[in-house]
Scaffold this motif. Sequence first.
Motif, PDB file in Angstrom:
ATOM      1  N   ARG A   1       0.851  -1.186   0.000  1.00  0.00           N
ATOM      2  CA  ARG A   1       0.000   0.000   0.000  1.00  0.00           C
ATOM      3  C   ARG A   1       0.884   1.231   0.000  1.00  0.00           C
ATOM      4  O   ARG A   1       2.009   1.210   0.480  1.00  0.00           O
ATOM      5  CB  ARG A   1      -0.925   0.011   1.218  1.00  0.00           C
ATOM      6  N   GLY A   2       0.368   2.320  -0.565  1.00  0.00           N
ATOM      7  CA  GLY A   2       1.149   3.545  -0.591  1.00  0.00           C
ATOM      8  C   GLY A   2       0.851   4.377  -1.812  1.00  0.00           C
ATOM      9  O   GLY A   2      -0.180   4.186  -2.478  1.00  0.00           O
ATOM     10  N   ARG A   3       1.752   5.309  -2.102  1.00  0.00           N
ATOM     11  CA  ARG A   3       1.585   6.224  -3.232  1.00  0.00           C
ATOM     12  C   ARG A   3       2.798   6.097  -4.143  1.00  0.00           C
ATOM     13  O   ARG A   3       3.933   6.284  -3.706  1.00  0.00           O
ATOM     14  CB  ARG A   3       1.452   7.665  -2.747  1.00  0.00           C
ATOM     15  N   ILE A   4       2.545   5.801  -5.405  1.00  0.00           N
ATOM     16  CA  ILE A   4       3.612   5.662  -6.394  1.00  0.00           C
ATOM     17  C   ILE A   4       3.275   6.547  -7.581  1.00  0.00           C
ATOM     18  O   ILE A   4       2.139   6.537  -8.072  1.00  0.00           O
ATOM     19  CB  ILE A   4       3.753   4.202  -6.855  1.00  0.00           C
TER      20      ILE A   4
ATOM     21  N   THR B   1       6.401   5.838  -2.058  1.00  0.00           N
ATOM     22  CA  THR B   1       6.505   5.409  -0.674  1.00  0.00           C
ATOM     23  C   THR B   1       5.465   4.314  -0.494  1.00  0.00           C
ATOM     24  O   THR B   1       4.278   4.545  -0.747  1.00  0.00           O
ATOM     25  CB  THR B   1       6.219   6.544   0.323  1.00  0.00           C
ATOM     26  N   VAL B   2       5.891   3.127  -0.081  1.00  0.00           N
ATOM     27  CA  VAL B   2       4.964   2.017   0.096  1.00  0.00           C
ATOM     28  C   VAL B   2       5.273   1.301   1.413  1.00  0.00           C
ATOM     29  O   VAL B   2       6.381   1.392   1.940  1.00  0.00           O
ATOM     30  CB  VAL B   2       5.037   1.000  -1.065  1.00  0.00           C
ATOM     31  N   SER B   3       4.272   0.598   1.918  1.00  0.00           N
ATOM     32  CA  SER B   3       4.470  -0.218   3.113  1.00  0.00           C
ATOM     33  C   SER B   3       3.975  -1.627   2.849  1.00  0.00           C
ATOM     34  O   SER B   3       3.094  -1.857   2.013  1.00  0.00           O
ATOM     35  CB  SER B   3       3.739   0.395   4.308  1.00  0.00           C
ATOM     36  N   GLY B   4       4.556  -2.567   3.576  1.00  0.00           N
ATOM     37  CA  GLY B   4       4.172  -3.969   3.437  1.00  0.00           C
ATOM     38  C   GLY B   4       4.970  -4.823   4.393  1.00  0.00           C
ATOM     39  O   GLY B   4       5.807  -4.316   5.155  1.00  0.00           O
ATOM     40  N   THR B   5       4.732  -6.122   4.395  1.00  0.00           N
ATOM     41  CA  THR B   5       5.509  -7.015   5.245  1.00  0.00           C
ATOM     42  C   THR B   5       6.966  -7.018   4.777  1.00  0.00           C
ATOM     43  O   THR B   5       7.275  -6.632   3.644  1.00  0.00           O
ATOM     44  CB  THR B   5       4.966  -8.444   5.186  1.00  0.00           C
TER      45      THR B   5
ATOM     46  N   GLU C   1       5.305  -1.080  12.582  1.00  0.00           N
ATOM     47  CA  GLU C   1       4.515  -2.164  13.161  1.00  0.00           C
ATOM     48  C   GLU C   1       3.352  -2.592  12.274  1.00  0.00           C
ATOM     49  O   GLU C   1       2.746  -3.641  12.513  1.00  0.00           O
ATOM     50  CB  GLU C   1       4.005  -1.756  14.538  1.00  0.00           C
ATOM     51  N   GLY C   2       3.018  -1.786  11.278  1.00  0.00           N
ATOM     52  CA  GLY C   2       1.916  -2.130  10.392  1.00  0.00           C
ATOM     53  C   GLY C   2       1.947  -1.240   9.169  1.00  0.00           C
ATOM     54  O   GLY C   2       2.852  -0.416   9.005  1.00  0.00           O
ATOM     55  N   HIS C   3       0.971  -1.405   8.305  1.00  0.00           N
ATOM     56  CA  HIS C   3       0.889  -0.565   7.118  1.00  0.00           C
ATOM     57  C   HIS C   3       0.842   0.914   7.513  1.00  0.00           C
ATOM     58  O   HIS C   3       0.108   1.296   8.427  1.00  0.00           O
ATOM     59  CB  HIS C   3      -0.370  -0.895   6.311  1.00  0.00           C
ATOM     60  N   THR C   4       1.627   1.748   6.830  1.00  0.00           N
ATOM     61  CA  THR C   4       1.575   3.186   7.069  1.00  0.00           C
ATOM     62  C   THR C   4       0.655   3.881   6.073  1.00  0.00           C
ATOM     63  O   THR C   4       0.551   5.105   6.075  1.00  0.00           O
ATOM     64  CB  THR C   4       2.979   3.812   6.995  1.00  0.00           C
ATOM     65  N   PHE C   5       0.020   3.116   5.224  1.00  0.00           N
ATOM     66  CA  PHE C   5      -0.989   3.608   4.288  1.00  0.00           C
ATOM     67  C   PHE C   5      -2.201   2.674   4.368  1.00  0.00           C
ATOM     68  O   PHE C   5      -2.072   1.502   4.711  1.00  0.00           O
ATOM     69  CB  PHE C   5      -0.468   3.615   2.844  1.00  0.00           C
ATOM     70  N   GLN C   6      -3.355   3.212   4.023  1.00  0.00           N
ATOM     71  CA  GLN C   6      -4.552   2.384   4.001  1.00  0.00           C
ATOM     72  C   GLN C   6      -4.904   1.925   2.592  1.00  0.00           C
ATOM     73  O   GLN C   6      -5.682   0.987   2.424  1.00  0.00           O
ATOM     74  CB  GLN C   6      -5.737   3.147   4.599  1.00  0.00           C
ATOM     75  N   LYS C   7      -4.341   2.572   1.591  1.00  0.00           N
ATOM     76  CA  LYS C   7      -4.709   2.261   0.215  1.00  0.00           C
ATOM     77  C   LYS C   7      -3.471   2.239  -0.674  1.00  0.00           C
ATOM     78  O   LYS C   7      -2.391   2.694  -0.286  1.00  0.00           O
ATOM     79  CB  LYS C   7      -5.707   3.295  -0.330  1.00  0.00           C
ATOM     80  N   LEU C   8      -3.661   1.733  -1.875  1.00  0.00           N
ATOM     81  CA  LEU C   8      -2.618   1.744  -2.902  1.00  0.00           C
ATOM     82  C   LEU C   8      -3.045   2.663  -4.038  1.00  0.00           C
ATOM     83  O   LEU C   8      -4.153   2.543  -4.560  1.00  0.00           O
ATOM     84  CB  LEU C   8      -2.397   0.333  -3.445  1.00  0.00           C
ATOM     85  N   HIS C   9      -2.167   3.594  -4.387  1.00  0.00           N
ATOM     86  CA  HIS C   9      -2.403   4.465  -5.538  1.00  0.00           C
ATOM     87  C   HIS C   9      -1.151   4.449  -6.410  1.00  0.00           C
ATOM     88  O   HIS C   9      -0.060   4.751  -5.936  1.00  0.00           O
ATOM     89  CB  HIS C   9      -2.691   5.909  -5.102  1.00  0.00           C
ATOM     90  N   VAL C  10      -1.312   4.064  -7.650  1.00  0.00           N
ATOM     91  CA  VAL C  10      -0.225   4.114  -8.624  1.00  0.00           C
ATOM     92  C   VAL C  10      -0.716   4.998  -9.760  1.00  0.00           C
ATOM     93  O   VAL C  10      -1.636   4.622 -10.488  1.00  0.00           O
ATOM     94  CB  VAL C  10       0.157   2.719  -9.152  1.00  0.00           C
TER      95      VAL C  10
END
Length: 316
Positions: free
Chosen positions: A33-36, A46-50, A78-87
């Motif tokens: 998830r994040g903004r690309i 900037t993206v977050s994930g495991t 500790e977890g996702h820093t975004f709630q959604k994915l935007h590319v």
Amino acid sequence: MYQVLLYYCYSPIADPDAFRDEHHRLCLALDLRGRIIVAAEGLNGTVSGTRESCAAYMAAVKADPRFAALEFKVDEVEGHTFQKLHVRVKPEIVHSSLRHMRPHEKTGQHLSPAEFRALKDHDDVVVVDVRSDYEYNLGRFKNAVTLDIENFRDFPDRVERLKEFKDKKILTYCTGGVKCEKASAFLLEQGFENVYQLHGGIIKYGIEAGGEDFDGQCYVFDNRVAVDVNRVNPTVISHCHHCQEPSARLINCANPHCNAHLPLCEACGETLQGACSQTCAVNPDKRVYDGTGSYPKLSNHYNPAQGLASYGSAKD
């Protein structure tokens, strides 16, 4: 455990729309998830994930010869820093008024965090913050020159203020390095001869140099809002917008029509219920204050595949 990745690369992309769809599918497969931002000039995100997903993503991106030199700034969360994915496809990977610049061809000399730290306090050096005012008011390098800009696109109009330093070494810095690529290239175009940039920005400086002499906190473009980078000699430089007591607690004004980014201490946050002023506090559209001062977009009905060409649209 999760990670957040900050990265950019100026490298030509011949078909940004096709690349965007392919990249979106990659992120979906890894549950990132994040903004690309994808543009003809390169990639910025900037993206977050495991940890596992982020490792797979970094390997996939760097396997593309266009991005082999790309460097990721990695932080543990500790977890996702975004709630959604935007590319998204955009004209530039960072909004500016410098579209003619080609950083992959000519830009300021890159300095590693160690080189930047060793050089920044010399008498013949001027350190320049190219970020926006709400960012550097929260945190900046000691003795850095700030340019009173609300948005990076204002940078060219402020360069006149640096003319008095033309005989010195100019060291530019920003959050992750992407703005400095164009800022330093523009300074070279304007006749500045000794132009440098902090490679990897404040974030990499915090990771590799302990953040020494960076006062305050670093504003980041995810749900964390701001992060500590200085583990050597930390201090607080920002003050509560309402009572003027020292405070590094950054919030968004609860009035969505204002939405200003500013420091507000916990006491004033409670008194004004997350608003920056009494006027905003009584606005009928004011958001409910939960004590954080952060209002991420809700993920209700979020469809991560929305925006793929196969779902009827080439853009989110």
